[in-house]
Design a protein around this motif. Structure first.
Motif, short mmCIF file in Angstrom:
data_model
loop_
_atom_site.label_atom_id
_atom_site.label_comp_id
_atom_site.label_asym_id
_atom_site.label_seq_id
_atom_site.Cartn_x
_atom_site.Cartn_y
_atom_site.Cartn_z
N LEU A 46 19.16 41.35 -8.21
CA LEU A 46 19.31 39.87 -8.92
C LEU A 46 17.90 39.00 -8.66
CD1 LEU A 46 22.99 39.03 -8.74
CD2 LEU A 46 22.06 39.63 -10.84
N THR A 105 24.10 41.22 -15.84
CA THR A 105 25.59 40.84 -16.04
C THR A 105 26.36 41.61 -15.14
OG1 THR A 105 25.25 39.52 -18.09
CG2 THR A 105 27.28 39.84 -17.19
N PHE A 127 25.57 40.98 -11.36
CA PHE A 127 26.09 39.66 -11.19
C PHE A 127 27.66 39.79 -10.73
CE2 PHE A 127 27.97 35.49 -12.33
CZ PHE A 127 27.38 34.94 -11.25
#
Length: 277
Positions: free
Chosen positions: A46, A225, A228
């Motif tokens: 990330l 995503t 995450f």
């Protein structure tokens, strides 16, 4: 209890030496070590994504962080061989992680989750060997990785079923305790329900990535995503394991005061079950 998935109770002593000792004991578990390494990998990915938007994908810092994240992610799963497979086989045979729940459904789900995860490990690690040493093990790695992804999705769905059965058992126990007006047990059940809710959040965090990994031509969520959600799952899992609040299948019953019925009286003796072993 098998030590692989034991969530140690957090020490009450706030001193640095006590916390360090707990950190060492915490990472005695290969599953806790896996969670730490894998979560770090997702967080680094990330960070690399954020830096890429500012510096571009060819920047040395971005490339270096991505390489480090990839290396950590690849090594994390290898640390579960052979301990992870053996631990799940052991639980599949003995039900060691049932944790005292009375429902046969919970016991069956806990055992079958281990057998599903055993298949997942075998497929994934065979595919890995076929990737790094194709001349030694010639296998269809893409097919094996897809099998492991599908088994992981099955495991997640079974996790929802197991939690639902535990919630149902708590509901029945709470009804009985309310009828007996036993406040201490009611509070213990409420606390256990809170902990199960945190584990339920973990399952929801895992669900969308697990579905995405089984899809070949459809994009449900982006890789960022997915990373995450996996990072949040790892952080929450670390919090639960660090504080002795259970680990995946290994979720103990709430500690309650034993109530013995003697004729028409109730003896609320101070006999406690072990909450977290």
């Amino acid at each position: 209890m098998c030590s692989f998935r034991v969530a140690l109770p957090r020490p009450r002593d706030p001193s640095m030496t006590s916390q360090l000792a707990h950190l060492v004991s915490y990472h005695d578990s290969i599953f806790n070590t896996f969670t730490t390494v894998n979560t770090t990998s997702n967080i680094l990915s990330l960070i690399a994504h954020v830096l890429e938007r500012r510096h571009g994908s060819e920047h040395d810092l971005v490339k270096g962080i991505r390489q480090l994240a990839g290396g950590l992610g690849a090594s994390a799963g290898r640390g579960l061989v052979p301990g992870g497979i053996l631990a799940d086989v052991y639980n599949g045979l003995t039900g060691d992680w049932v944790g005292g729940w009375k429902s046969n459904g919970v016991a069956n789900v806990v055992k079958w989750q281990s057998w599903v995860l055993t298949g997942y490990y075998l497929a994934e690690h065979t595919a890995w060997v076929g990737t790094v040493a194709p001349s030694l093990v010639a296998v269809n790695t893409s097919r094996l990785y897809m099998i492991s992804n599908r088994l992981w999705l099955v495991w997640v769905v079974m996790g929802f079923v197991g939690l639902a059965l535990r919630f149902e058992e708590l509901k029945k126990a709470a009804k009985e305790m309310k009828a007996l007006q036993h406040r201490e047990n009611i509070e213990a059940i409420k606390e256990k329900r809170r902990i199960l809710n945190l584990h339920l959040i973990r399952m929801f965090l895992r669900l969308l990535p697990a579905i995405q990994w089984t899809l070949t031509s459809t994009t449900l969520i982006s890789p960022v995503t997915s990373q995450f959600l996996c990072a949040l799952d790892g952080i929450l899992g670390t919090y639960l394991a660090w504080n002795g609040l259970g680990f995946d299948e290994s979720l103990s019953q709430p500690s309650t005061v034993k109530i013995e019925r003697k004729n028409t009286t109730i003896d609320c003796s101070r006999t406690f079950k072990i909450f977290y072993e």
